[in-house]
Design a protein around this motif. Structure first.
Motif, mmCIF file in Angstrom:
data_model
loop_
_atom_site.group_PDB
_atom_site.id
_atom_site.type_symbol
_atom_site.label_atom_id
_atom_site.label_comp_id
_atom_site.label_asym_id
_atom_site.label_seq_id
_atom_site.Cartn_x
_atom_site.Cartn_y
_atom_site.Cartn_z
ATOM 1 N N VAL A 195 -1.420 3.091 0.578
ATOM 2 C CA VAL A 195 -1.253 1.645 0.665
ATOM 3 C C VAL A 195 -2.450 0.959 0.002
ATOM 4 O O VAL A 195 -3.598 1.243 0.330
ATOM 5 C CB VAL A 195 -1.121 1.175 2.125
ATOM 6 N N LEU A 205 2.658 -2.000 7.495
ATOM 7 C CA LEU A 205 1.948 -1.025 6.673
ATOM 8 C C LEU A 205 0.526 -0.794 7.168
ATOM 9 O O LEU A 205 0.080 0.348 7.276
ATOM 10 C CB LEU A 205 1.917 -1.499 5.210
ATOM 11 N N THR A 250 1.042 4.310 7.866
ATOM 12 C CA THR A 250 2.182 4.975 7.237
ATOM 13 C C THR A 250 1.778 6.318 6.631
ATOM 14 O O THR A 250 0.597 6.673 6.570
ATOM 15 C CB THR A 250 2.772 4.098 6.126
ATOM 16 N N HIS A 309 2.318 6.814 3.516
ATOM 17 C CA HIS A 309 2.198 6.474 2.092
ATOM 18 C C HIS A 309 0.782 6.004 1.768
ATOM 19 O O HIS A 309 0.018 5.640 2.659
ATOM 20 C CB HIS A 309 3.192 5.366 1.712
ATOM 21 N N ASN A 353 -4.238 2.309 7.832
ATOM 22 C CA ASN A 353 -2.944 2.592 7.219
ATOM 23 C C ASN A 353 -2.038 3.241 8.263
ATOM 24 O O ASN A 353 -2.313 4.341 8.737
ATOM 25 C CB ASN A 353 -3.135 3.512 6.005
ATOM 26 N N SER A 366 -0.916 -6.348 1.173
ATOM 27 C CA SER A 366 -0.813 -4.880 1.128
ATOM 28 C C SER A 366 0.552 -4.477 0.602
ATOM 29 O O SER A 366 1.558 -5.176 0.805
ATOM 30 C CB SER A 366 -1.036 -4.276 2.520
ATOM 31 N N THR A 367 0.573 -3.326 -0.067
ATOM 32 C CA THR A 367 1.820 -2.800 -0.610
ATOM 33 C C THR A 367 1.696 -1.300 -0.819
ATOM 34 O O THR A 367 0.585 -0.764 -0.968
ATOM 35 C CB THR A 367 2.163 -3.478 -1.949
ATOM 36 N N ILE A 368 2.817 -0.604 -0.801
ATOM 37 C CA ILE A 368 2.831 0.843 -1.027
ATOM 38 C C ILE A 368 2.669 1.119 -2.520
ATOM 39 O O ILE A 368 3.290 0.454 -3.364
ATOM 40 C CB ILE A 368 4.142 1.460 -0.507
#
Length: 223
Positions: free
Chosen positions: A45, A13, A41, A43, A39, A98-100
């Protein structure tokens, strides 16, 4: 436990640069290190920074949201310390989670369980080590990097040294010619030759002085 990644990131990510935290350690003086979080991606994040020694460090921001393909900078500050660690070794570690999150999520809108590993949520982890450096070693390291990254300065230095060596050789040659003329004058004992010789010697003396002055006054470029 979520996926553990290195700071370089790969296809994860986010990626973090540099790969670790290095602080110039001086007693009773704070020091800081900047981390660039990218980032990778399409998305949004969210990330959160944790450390094993939260009282020693200030992290700003310690939680944020990075937009798609965007980046942000985290400043980690080592607060002023009153004593040196044993052998300048540091066992502190940092963990970046980290996460979406949903599109257009703002950091203030993050809920308390954003980084909890439940309900199949993917939480990635990036581990960072901490290193302490003395001011002297940091200066030497910076000087080495500058030397490697600046070949033009090295070539300019070498060129100036070559020019100085050539000037010294010319000065030596002129001095040898002067000595030879002196020996010829003594052998001939010609009084009529003395005026011409004196003029010639004077000119050579002026040239020698000029070349020596040029050689000694030319400053070497600093690295």
């Amino acid at each position: 436990m979520g996926p553990v990644m290195t700071a370089s990131g790969g296809n994860q990510l986010i990626s973090v640069q540099p790969n670790d935290l290095k602080f110039i350690f001086e007693l009773e003086k704070p020091s800081f290190c900047d981390l660039k979080v990218v980032n990778n991606t399409e998305h949004h994040v969210a990330f959160k920074v944790k450390t094993t020694s939260p009282k020693k460090y200030l992290v700003r921001p310690n939680t944020s949201v990075v937009q798609p393909w965007d980046s942000t900078v985290i400043r980690v500050t080592l607060q002023a310390q009153k004593e040196y660690p044993p052998d300048m070794q540091c066992k502190d570690k940092f963990l970046l989670l980290s996460t979406i999150v949903p599109a257009h999520t703002d950091v203030d809108a993050l809920v308390s369980d954003t980084f909890n590993k439940d309900n199949g949520k993917v939480i990635e982890e990036c581990k960072l080590k901490v290193f302490y450096m003395s001011p002297n070693s940091a200066s030497e390291d910076e000087g080495l990097r500058s030397s490697i990254q600046s070949p033009d300065s090295n070539s300019a230095l070498q060129r100036l040294k070559d020019e100085r060596d050539a000037t010294v050789r010319q000065t030596t040659q002129l001095q040898q010619e002067l000595d030879m003329l002196k020996r010829r004058r003594h052998r001939k004992g010609d009084s009529g030759f003395s005026i011409t010789f004196a003029v010639f010697v004077g000119l050579i003396g002026i040239m020698v002085g000029f070349l020596l002055n040029l050689s000694l006054s030319s400053p070497l470029p600093t690295e």
